[in-house]
Every structure is written in structure tokens, then in C-alpha cells.
Scaffold this motif. Structure first.
Motif, PDB file in Angstrom:
ATOM      1  N   VAL A  51       0.863  -1.179   0.000  1.00 35.70           N
ATOM      2  CA  VAL A  51       0.000   0.000   0.000  1.00 35.70           C
ATOM      3  C   VAL A  51       0.897   1.226   0.000  1.00 35.70           C
ATOM      4  O   VAL A  51       1.784   1.357   0.856  1.00 35.70           O
ATOM      5  CB  VAL A  51      -0.933   0.009   1.219  1.00 35.70           C
ATOM      6  CG1 VAL A  51      -1.817   1.253   1.200  1.00 35.70           C
ATOM      7  CG2 VAL A  51      -1.797  -1.248   1.251  1.00 35.70           C
ATOM      8  N   ALA A  68      -1.430   0.536   7.362  1.00 38.01           N
ATOM      9  CA  ALA A  68      -2.696   0.587   6.633  1.00 38.01           C
ATOM     10  C   ALA A  68      -3.471  -0.710   6.863  1.00 38.01           C
ATOM     11  O   ALA A  68      -2.893  -1.784   7.026  1.00 38.01           O
ATOM     12  CB  ALA A  68      -2.438   0.792   5.142  1.00 38.01           C
ATOM     13  N   ASN A  69      -4.786  -0.603   6.874  1.00 37.20           N
ATOM     14  CA  ASN A  69      -5.663  -1.748   7.126  1.00 37.20           C
ATOM     15  C   ASN A  69      -6.144  -2.303   5.784  1.00 37.20           C
ATOM     16  O   ASN A  69      -6.767  -1.590   4.993  1.00 37.20           O
ATOM     17  CB  ASN A  69      -6.848  -1.304   7.991  1.00 37.20           C
ATOM     18  CG  ASN A  69      -7.657  -2.471   8.488  1.00 37.20           C
ATOM     19  OD1 ASN A  69      -7.138  -3.571   8.625  1.00 37.20           O
ATOM     20  ND2 ASN A  69      -8.934  -2.244   8.735  1.00 37.20           N
ATOM     21  N   VAL A  70      -5.860  -3.587   5.523  1.00 37.28           N
ATOM     22  CA  VAL A  70      -6.272  -4.244   4.283  1.00 37.28           C
ATOM     23  C   VAL A  70      -7.153  -5.430   4.650  1.00 37.28           C
ATOM     24  O   VAL A  70      -6.719  -6.322   5.394  1.00 37.28           O
ATOM     25  CB  VAL A  70      -5.053  -4.709   3.462  1.00 37.28           C
ATOM     26  CG1 VAL A  70      -5.501  -5.296   2.126  1.00 37.28           C
ATOM     27  CG2 VAL A  70      -4.066  -3.565   3.252  1.00 37.28           C
ATOM     28  N   THR A  84      -0.409  -3.418   7.078  1.00 36.00           N
ATOM     29  CA  THR A  84       0.868  -3.304   6.371  1.00 36.00           C
ATOM     30  C   THR A  84       2.009  -3.075   7.343  1.00 36.00           C
ATOM     31  O   THR A  84       1.839  -2.429   8.380  1.00 36.00           O
ATOM     32  CB  THR A  84       0.834  -2.157   5.345  1.00 36.00           C
ATOM     33  OG1 THR A  84       0.525  -0.933   6.021  1.00 36.00           O
ATOM     34  CG2 THR A  84      -0.218  -2.409   4.279  1.00 36.00           C
ATOM     35  N   GLN A 135     -10.091  -4.281   0.263  1.00 36.06           N
ATOM     36  CA  GLN A 135     -10.235  -2.867   0.618  1.00 36.06           C
ATOM     37  C   GLN A 135      -9.051  -2.423   1.465  1.00 36.06           C
ATOM     38  O   GLN A 135      -8.661  -3.114   2.410  1.00 36.06           O
ATOM     39  CB  GLN A 135     -11.530  -2.642   1.391  1.00 36.06           C
ATOM     40  CG  GLN A 135     -11.713  -1.215   1.899  1.00 36.06           C
ATOM     41  CD  GLN A 135     -12.986  -1.046   2.695  1.00 36.06           C
ATOM     42  OE1 GLN A 135     -14.084  -1.067   2.157  1.00 36.06           O
ATOM     43  NE2 GLN A 135     -12.836  -0.916   4.011  1.00 36.06           N
ATOM     44  N   ALA A 136      -8.488  -1.263   1.128  1.00 36.09           N
ATOM     45  CA  ALA A 136      -7.366  -0.705   1.893  1.00 36.09           C
ATOM     46  C   ALA A 136      -7.758   0.662   2.431  1.00 36.09           C
ATOM     47  O   ALA A 136      -8.378   1.467   1.724  1.00 36.09           O
ATOM     48  CB  ALA A 136      -6.118  -0.589   1.022  1.00 36.09           C
ATOM     49  N   SER A 137      -7.384   0.925   3.674  1.00 33.26           N
ATOM     50  CA  SER A 137      -7.710   2.210   4.292  1.00 33.26           C
ATOM     51  C   SER A 137      -6.625   2.595   5.285  1.00 33.26           C
ATOM     52  O   SER A 137      -5.932   1.740   5.844  1.00 33.26           O
ATOM     53  CB  SER A 137      -9.063   2.142   5.006  1.00 33.26           C
ATOM     54  OG  SER A 137      -9.035   1.182   6.043  1.00 33.26           O
ATOM     55  N   SER A 138      -6.491   3.871   5.500  1.00 36.40           N
ATOM     56  CA  SER A 138      -5.561   4.391   6.490  1.00 36.40           C
ATOM     57  C   SER A 138      -6.014   5.790   6.854  1.00 36.40           C
ATOM     58  O   SER A 138      -6.556   6.522   6.002  1.00 36.40           O
ATOM     59  CB  SER A 138      -4.129   4.432   5.945  1.00 36.40           C
ATOM     60  OG  SER A 138      -3.226   4.881   6.936  1.00 36.40           O
ATOM     61  N   THR A 144     -10.222   5.777   1.224  1.00 34.96           N
ATOM     62  CA  THR A 144     -10.282   4.324   1.109  1.00 34.96           C
ATOM     63  C   THR A 144     -10.334   3.927  -0.367  1.00 34.96           C
ATOM     64  O   THR A 144     -10.966   4.596  -1.192  1.00 34.96           O
ATOM     65  CB  THR A 144     -11.514   3.796   1.851  1.00 34.96           C
ATOM     66  OG1 THR A 144     -11.400   4.129   3.236  1.00 34.96           O
ATOM     67  CG2 THR A 144     -11.642   2.290   1.713  1.00 34.96           C
ATOM     68  N   LEU A 147      -1.791  -1.232  -3.983  1.00 35.84           N
ATOM     69  CA  LEU A 147      -2.957  -0.412  -3.681  1.00 35.84           C
ATOM     70  C   LEU A 147      -2.492   1.023  -3.420  1.00 35.84           C
ATOM     71  O   LEU A 147      -1.621   1.251  -2.569  1.00 35.84           O
ATOM     72  CB  LEU A 147      -3.699  -0.947  -2.456  1.00 35.84           C
ATOM     73  CG  LEU A 147      -4.307  -2.352  -2.631  1.00 35.84           C
ATOM     74  CD1 LEU A 147      -4.667  -2.944  -1.275  1.00 35.84           C
ATOM     75  CD2 LEU A 147      -5.539  -2.301  -3.517  1.00 35.84           C
TER      76      LEU A 147
END
Length: 949
Positions: free
Chosen positions: A26, A37-39, A50, A69-72, A77, A91
Motif C-alpha cells: 500500500v 494501513a488496514n487491508v 501493512t 479494501q485498503a484504508s488508512s 479508502t 494499492l
């Protein structure tokens, strides 16, 4: 058997082939890796975080196709379709803005800051890692509308929208849902039992009233600190900081701070973590030698030991003990020290104080903080349903300023929590317990070291005798006083001597305030709360219900509270509900309504409603306006209810309905001739008085009127006080706000008006040992009432009584923050805060509001997380207007000040490390935020942080 074996092999092969492994990384839109990061696979709980290089790996039983889905925090997102096993992807997260960040505090449900119904500030992972302050907690001061009052190196008190001393009982601090206020003190001790820096997930702050959802103590602000889950953030991370603190009064001293976080996800059902941190340094030395006015605590800038015989230095202790020389004539203990009792008429009617010790003589200024916590986390069905146990322990040494100054040594605070929760509900219970350790009162340490050497009667008697001899020898008054002090102080224990150290050790281990100064406490709080969100059950609106129960168990062994006969228990309970709904076709209009019912066993019940409305403006919905009205309340804190603490010239007395009569004391006085009485009435000899605190509330004069009477000797100056028993305080808060994006600028603006009812305060009163303060009914035949005789003869007890004022107390203010990016990728932010008290001080001289807030504050920051190849920096500057600090220990002006913090950091991905060099108060302009504390110097440090995801 030959048939079964191939079938089993085929079965296990099928299992192995059904597994899907996805690897990748990411990055941001500058191709820089995003650690932490949250995947996840959408619509599941399967995912990964990550690592330091932004890489991840996910193995699942689910066959493609599915969506990843990846978010931070701080980024938009993104999703990616997975079409085959063993797929490797990149991502890319586009950097968002502060308004897109998700919070949960404002409505107890996840929502963007942009649409929050009330003002909220957030301090996320990016801000924590890049703070220019020496630690993340200090970095909160750069948020708009926030003041941090620095009591000492390891104890800071957050203040929002005014009305705060270091004992900020109007502000609540929650760590993973637990109120970490010390039970005995009823207010948070900064980050003493807070969080280890590498375990902080986010910090959110609501600066206004939040009683509708969070109860009595969330009256003037609430801070939420949330830690990292070991399911999402596993592994080992650590930090080490080494540097110096620099202060003109203390010189340069070593400073170190280190911590470690260890978390492990055993499987999808069970995870655990442990945190530990240790900080040690030298505290800011307090050496203010200006004198205080004994009747008001105001600083007298021209008062010194050399020119004031009744000197009471701000950071000088022992000189609290004072007497009027004229009383020597009627005191047998004093008369024995006179060369000739018949010469007592040569003594003037002036107050004289004993010689004190500097604060630095009575404490070593060793600042220390030790924190550890641990948690066990269980997800029995491998989904969002979780059972967790969390334990926390904090211990430390610092200097605390309340009604006196206190050396907090090995103070111990612990919490234990059991919680059951999922995305829709939580049920938690926890206990908080404290232990004062080896703490002691600095003021009474000085007083009683003096008494270990020489009794008050001997010292004042010798002083009086030497004064008479000097007068007879032809000395003028100033010379005679100087000679008298030299004679009376002959042989005094000198700091550093064996005699001084022996007396010091004796005093700080004695809890009796008449002979010692030890601070004892082993109080507890038992708390339970619950919340359920029905949003998954109905589409009509988001509906929540919840409640809480709290039981206090005060146990100071009679040293602080009126609990000599045993622990003091009392409880309070509350329930609330909230409805939140969006309207119009595009859901631009958002309405939030909340109401809470609270009941303390000591007071009548209260309802606290809140109503807010928000609307998104513009074709793209980038502008949000909001308005809210809410009421808040706070029950009197533990000290306002049950304190019974003698601080020398005055007794702090709480006014729970059953408390004044619990404060039983004995006084021995020797009265002088009543010169006011036309009949020549006389009360001679030593008299003992047994009394309790009820007289403070039903038979008292205001202390200021007694001061006036002492100067004028006119009984008409005496004013009856008889303050009412304290009851809960209420506030009605009106707030307007705007959040939006104007071209490249992010703007967040708010304005508020707070109107208080039954404002809790203290009033200083004097209770005469004999006579009734209702003078009009007790003056027949021209005889001076006994209450006046008692006041004239100083046969009284002074109290600081907790009560409510009927005076109008209002405050209002505004805050605006603007942030943008300049020169490509440089972050620039600035905010301004205005706060104003609306209160008629002249008409209410006996009430303290303790507003303690500058009218104007300006703050700015400038930085870049990646200037060039992993090199980043951040600068933070703040300016504060001058203001009056009002408190029971000392009252005076805090001059305007400005502070610059700075840091430069360098990431080394191969070592999974970040190195930082920084300074707090880089310009070395020493300042203070409260009268009586040490000047705040500079901190210079280098740090190494490993694998902080």
C-alpha cells in the motif's frame, strides 16, 4: 484401507488448493509506503496490517473473485478486485484531508469529522508520529481551543473553554473507555495512567459539554485515547528518547524516556498485548520568592523576607505560621520568654511569621513515570464479537499543585477492565484504585520541620523578647525586628545537615498535619457502562441507548477526607438515548437528538438534553454548517463533597449533606482582653473548644469582612456568610460551526456561548468559636456580641467552603483553524482561539471562578513528512496572551509567552526505524502557565523508534 487413503489425500489436497494468498503493498500517490494501513477482504474480518515497508500478505479460504479494501487514517479508502490466487497487487491511497477522518466520540458512532454534530479535534497516527513536542500528549496543545497547564515535567492538565486549575474536575479523560481520573482527586493526572506512545491509535477531543452522552464529569471537555488492537497491529515496536532538560534555576539535567509494545495474534480467535514505558528526568524547579497576601492568596510583588515581617513566600514553606505580637501579652507560653513580662506593652500589634525553607530544600525534583498495561482479547466466533480483559498500572513521582504544593512520590494507580463488545454494542466494567505511596505536603513539611526544632510558642516568645531588648537598646522598629529574627532563628536546622534530614524524615512519614505532612490515600472507583446501537435493526434512524453506574469508595484515613471513622461510599447512575437521522433526497440534512437522566444518591436527578442539526452546502457538498444546543451538569466532585483538609490558615471543607458534622476538631486558644466591650468583659486563660464544620455553613462571617474588621475594628464591617450546601452545577451551551473546503484550504470554525447555573465555587468564611453571627438579634443593652469578641480575639476557624454562587457566570468564545498544502507537499496550519469570561468580580469578591484561560491564543505549524528520500520535519509555534491565574494556592498574572517546538526525522526502511532529533521550547524563553509552578525550560532529545505501525 486402500480406498480410504486416496480419498483422504484428495480431500486434504482440495483444502490446500482452496487457500488463496494475496500479497502486495500500500503506497500513497507519491509512491511512498504507508505503514499501518488496514487491508481486508470486504464483508469479512479477514485482513492484515501493512508493515513498516507498506507490504502485506493475506491468506484466506475464500476463492476469488472477491474485493480487497485498503484504508488508512488521513487517506481515502480504495478497493481492488481480486481475480486469481497468489495475486500480487499495489494499492494506491490518495491523501485525503482532516475533514475526512473518522471519529466515534461525538455521537458514539463512526462518522467523518466533516459531519460531526459538535466541535471535535482529532490527533491521529500521522500527528502522533510527527509531533514537534517531546511526546504525543504535549502535542495536544497545538490543537485549537486547547490549553495544557504544565504543573511539572510529568503532570500536565488539559483545559478547554476555561474554568480549570490543575485539579480540573470539569474535564474527563477516557482511555479505551475507562475514566482514568484518580479516585481520591477526581481528576486525571495527565498521562500518568494513560498510554504508551507506540500503542496509541488515535486521540479525539470534544472541547464542550458532553453530558448528554457521557454523564456528569464530561462538563467542559472530554479526551478520548484509543489504543491499537493486537488483532490489527501485531508485532514488536519500541522507542527510546535521550536528552536533557534545561532550566536556568536547575541547569542542564539528563532526560530519558523509553517504551516497548509487544502484541501477538495467535489466530483469528485469540490475541494479546503488553506495553511498558519508563520516563525519568528532573522537574522544573519552582523558586518564586514573591510574597502572598494571606487573606486572598494574591501575589504581592514587593513582598520579600527582607522587607515583610509577615512574609509568606510563594515557594517558601514554613513561613505559613504567623501570629500577632500583641497576643504575647496574654499567652503564658510566650510571656515565659520575655525579659520582663511587664514590658509586653512594648510589643506592637503586627503579624510576624516564622522563617521558612525554600521548596528546593524539601524535594529532590526527581520526575519519574512508569506505565505498564496488558490485554487478552478473545473472538470466539472469529467475527466482530470480542471479549477482552485489560489491566493497567501507573506509578510516578512528580510535584503537584493544589491548595498547597505536594511532592508526589511513588504514587500508584491501577485499573482493571472486563469488556464484551461488537460493532453494535459494548458492556464494560472496571475498577480504578490509587495509593498515595510516599507523597507528602511540601508546605506542612516546612512548617513541621520548624516545629521539630523549636515550638511555635518558644520561637515567637524568643522573637518578642529579643524585639523588646532591641527596642530598649535604641534600635528602630525595622532593626529590632531583624535582630529578633536572628535571635529566634539561632540554631535552626540547616538544609543538608543531619539534624535537618532526621527532622525531614520524621515529618514526611507522619500523616498528622499538626506534626507531619504524609499524604495517605487508598480510594477506589467501581464503574460499569453499556451502549447498544440499533442501526442494524432499523432503517428509520440510528438509535442508541446506554447507561452507567459508578460507586465511589473514599479512603484517606482521615488525612484528606472526613473518613477517620471508615471509608465513605456513595454512588451515581445514569441512562441515555440518542436518535440520529439524515433527511432530504441526498441526505444533506442530519439531525441528532440526545437526552440523559442522571441521579446521585446525594442529590436530585437531572436531565441533560442535546439537539444538533447539520447541513451540507454546495453542489459538491464540501461545506457543512452546524448548530447545537445542549445542557450539561456536573455533580460536585469528591473534594467538594467530603474533603476535610487543614492546609494551615484555613480548612477545606466539603458540603455533602452529611459532611460538615463529620469534621470534628479541637482548638486550644488563649484570648486577650475584649477592648471593644463597654463593660470591660474579659475572657482570660487557656480554653479548649471542640467543634465541627457545621458552623462554616450556619454560623460564619465572610473572610473578607473579617479582614476588613481587623483593619477598621468596626463591627459594621462584619458580613454574615452562611453559604448554602453545594449542589450540582448546570450549563446551557449554544454552538455554531462551519467546516469546509475552500479551494486548497480546509477551514474549521466554531463559536459558543455557555450560561452556567448554580456555578460550583468556594467561599472563604470564618466561624467564631462562641457567639452567633446574627448580630442584630444578639446586641441588647449595648453589650458587644460574643461573635465579635471571638473574632477580635482570633478565636475562630477559617474555612474554604464549597457552595454555589447565585451570581451570573457566563463564558463565550470562538476558534478557527485553517490548513493547506503549499510548495507542493508542505503542510501549513494555523488556528486562533478567543475565550472570554463574563462575570462581575467586583460584586462577588469572595467567589473564585478559576477561569484561568488566556483571552487570545494563536498557533501555527509547518512541516513535511517526506521532504527528500525519507527525511521529514515539523515546526510548531504558539503564542498565549497574558491572563490571571486564580487558585487557592496562589493568584497572580501569567505573562504572555510564545513557544517554538521543532523536530527533524529520518526513516530507515531497512531497519524499520525512524530517527528523530527535536526540541521543546527551542528558543529557550522560559515561561509558566500557572502561578506557583516552576518556569518551563527547554527539552532537547534524540529518539529511535522501531517498527511503529
Amino acid at each position: 484401507m486402500k480406498t480410504i487413503l486416496p480419498i483422504l489425500l484428495l480431500f486434504f489436497c482440495g483444502l490446500s488448493y482452496s487457500q488463496t494468498t494475496i500479497t502486495g503493498s500500500v503506497v500513497d500517490n507519491n509512491n511512498q509506503p504507508i505503514p499501518g494501513a488496514n487491508v481486508i477482504i470486504t464483508e469479512t474480518t479477514i485482513g492484515a496490517i501493512t508493515d513498516f515497508d507498506g507490504t502485506f500478505s493475506i491468506t484466506s479460504q475464500q476463492n476469488p473473485p472477491f474485493t480487497l479494501q485498503a484504508s488508512s487514517i488521513g487517506f481515502e479508502t480504495t478497493t481492488e478486485e481480486i481475480t486469481s490466487s497468489n495475486q500480487k497487487i499495489i494499492l494506491i491511497l490518495k491523501e485525503g484531508n482532516s475533514l475526512d477522518e473518522v471519529i466515534i466520540s461525538a455521537s458514539r458512532t463512526p462518522e467523518r469529522i466533516f459531519e460531526s454534530p459538535v466541535t471535535v479535534e482529532r490527533f491521529g497516527l500521522k500527528e502522533i508520529k510527527n509531533t514537534a513536542s517531546s511526546d504525543f500528549y504535549d502535542g495536544l496543545e497545538n490543537l485549537k481551543g486547547v490549553d495544557i497547564n504544565t504543573n511539572s515535567l510529568t503532570f500536565k492538565s488539559i483545559n478547554t473553554r476555561g474554568f480549570a486549575t490543575f485539579a480540573n474536575t470539569r474535564f474527563m479523560q477516557l482511555v479505551d473507555g475507562m475514566d482514568n481520573a484518580a479516585p481520591a482527586l477526581n481528576f486525571p493526572l495527565g498521562n500518568l495512567l494513560g498510554m504508551v506512545e507506540t500503542d496509541v491509535q488515535s486521540v479525539e477531543l470534544l472541547p464542550g459539554a458532553a453530558s448528554a452522552l457521557y454523564g456528569a464529569n464530561a462538563f467542559n471537555g472530554i479526551l478520548f485515547m484509543r489504543s491499537k488492537s493486537p488483532f490489527d497491529h501485531s508485532g514488536i515496536s519500541a522507542y527510546y528518547k535521550q536528552g536533557i532538560t534545561s532550566q536556568e534555576a536547575a541547569g542542564d539535567n539528563d532526560y530519558k524516556d523509553y517504551g516497548i509494545r509487544m502484541a501477538y495474534k495467535f489466530n483469528e480467535k485469540f490475541a494479546a498485548k503488553v506495553n511498558f514505558s519508563y520516563l525519568q528526568g528532573s522537574d522544573w524547579v519552582a523558586n518564586d520568592t514573591r510574597g502572598k497576601d494571606r487573606s486572598s492568596t494574591f501575589i504581592k510583588n514587593n513582598s520579600t523576607r527582607q522587607n515583610d515581617i509577615d512574609y509568606d513566600g510563594v515557594n517558601v514553606y514554613g513561613d505559613l505560621v504567623s501570629t500577632n505580637l500583641s497576643t504575647v501579652a496574654s499567652n503564658p507560653d510566650f510571656l515565659a520568654n520575655l525579659p520582663n513580662p511587664a514590658l509586653a506593652n512594648l510589643l506592637p500589634s503586627v503579624n510576624v511569621s516564622r522563617t521558612g525553607y525554600y521548596e528546593a530544600d524539601l524535594t529532590d525534583y526527581d520526575a519519574k513515570s512508569i506505565k505498564t498495561d496488558w490485554g487478552l482479547y478473545f473472538r470466539p466466533w472469529e467475527n466482530d464479537f470480542e471479549i477482552q480483559y485489560v489491566g493497567k498500572i501507573g506509578s510516578g513521582s512528580t510535584v503537584y499543585q493544589g491548595s498547597n504544593r505536594y511532592s508526589i512520590k511513588n504514587f500508584f494507580l491501577q485499573q482493571h477492565k472486563l469488556e464484551i463488545k461488537n460493532d453494535n454494542f459494548f458492556l464494560r466494567g472496571y475498577i480504578t484504585a490509587d495509593n498515595a505511596g510516599d507523597s507528602y505536603d511540601l508546605v506542612f513539611t516546612g512548617v513541621n520541620i520548624n516545629r521539630q526544632w523549636k515550638s511555635d510558642s518558644d520561637w515567637f516568645g524568643q522573637y518578642a523578647g529579643a524585639f523588646i531588648q532591641g527596642t530598649l537598646a535604641g534600635l528602630n522598629a525595622n532593626q529590632a525586628h531583624a535582630n529578633a529574627r536572628t535571635v529566634a532563628d539561632t540554631g535552626r536546622f540547616e538544609p543538608g545537615s543531619a539534624q535537618f534530614q532526621n527532622a525531614f524524615n520524621t515529618v514526611i512519614n507522619d500523616p498528622d498535619v499538626l506534626t507531619g505532612s504524609k499524604f495517605r490515600d487508598e480510594s477506589k472507583i467501581y464503574h460499569a457502562d453499556a451502549n447498544y446501537n440499533f442501526s442494524h435493526l432499523t432503517d428509520f434512524a440510528e438509535i442508541q441507548v446506554g447507561g452507567s453506574y459508578r460507586q465511589y469508595q473514599l479512603n484517606s484515613f482521615g488525612s484528606i477526607y472526613t473518613d477517620k471513622q471508615g471509608e465513605i461510599p456513595y454512588s451515581e447512575v445514569g441512562v441515555y438515548t440518542q436518535l440520529q437521522k439524515k433527511f432530504l433526497e441526498d441526505e444533506r440534512l442530519k439531525l441528532t437528538a440526545s437526552i440523559r437522566y442522571d441521579k446521585s444518591e446525594l442529590f436530585d436527578a437531572f436531565f441533560s438534553p442535546r439537539l444538533s442539526v447539520g447541513y451540507d452546502l454546495g453542489d459538491d457538498g464540501n461545506h457543512n454548517i452546524r448548530a447545537s444546543v445542549q445542557t450539561g451538569f456536573r455533580n460536585p466532585d469528591t473534594q467538594a463533597l467530603y474533603i476535610g483538609f487543614n492546609v494551615g490558615p484555613i480548612i477545606l471543607l466539603g458540603s455533602a449533606p452529611d459532611n460538615p458534622q463529620r469534621d470534628l476538631r479541637l482548638a486550644t486558644t488563649t484570648s486577650a482582653v475584649n477592648t471593644l466591650s463597654p463593660t470591660g468583659a474579659t475572657i482570660l486563660g487557656t480554653t479548649s473548644y471542640s467543634y465541627d464544620g457545621t458552623g462554616a455553613y450556619n454560623n460564619s462571617f465572610s473572610r473578607s469582612s473579617v479582614t476588613d474588621f481587623a483593619a477598621s475594628r468596626n463591627p459594621a464591617d462584619l458580613k454574615t456568610a452562611n453559604p448554602g450546601i453545594v449542589k450540582p452545577e448546570q450549563v446551557t451551551s449554544l454552538e455554531l460551526g462551519y467546516r469546509g473546503k475552500l479551494n486548497k484550504f480546509i477551514v474549521d470554525f466554531s463559536a459558543y456561548l455557555n450560561k452556567y447555573k448554580d456555578f460550583i465555587t468556594t467561599v472563604d468564611v470564618v466561624n467564631p468559636f462562641y457567639g452567633n453571627v446574627n448580630l442584630g438579634d444578639l446586641s441588647p443593652d449595648g453589650v458587644t456580641p460574643n461573635a465579635i469578641v471571638a473574632v477580635a480575639n482570633q478565636d475562630f476557624q477559617a474555612y474554604r467552603a464549597y457552595t454555589n454562587t447565585t451570581a451570573d457566570v457566563n463564558s463565550y468564545g470562538t476558534a478557527i483553524g485553517v490548513s493547506t498544502k503549499i510548495l507542493g507537499n508542505y503542510d501549513l496550519g494555523m488556528n486562533y482561539t478567543y475565550a472570554k469570561l463574563d462575570f462581575d468580580r467586583d460584586a462577588n469578591p469572595d467567589f473564585q471562578t478559576n477561569f484561568n484561560t488566556p483571552e487570545h491564543k494563536i498557533k501555527a505549524s509547518f512541516g513535511n513528512t517526506n521532504v527528500y528520500k525519507n527525511l521529514g520535519f515539523n515546526l510548531a509555534w504558539r503564542w498565549s496572551d497574558n491572563y490571571v491565574w486564580e487558585a487557592s494556592f496562589a493568584t497572580g498574572e501569567v505573562p504572555a509567552y510564545h513557544v517554538m517546538d521543532a523536530q527533524v526525522n529520518y526513516r530507515v526502511p531497512s531497519l524499520k526505524s525512524t530517527f528523530k532529533i527535536g526540541a521543546s521550547n527551542l528558543l529557550a524563553d522560559e515561561y509558566f502557565t500557572a502561578v506557583g509552578t516552576g518556569l518551563i525550560g527547554s527539552q532537547y532529545y534524540i529518539s529511535w523508534t522501531i517498527n511503529n505501525l
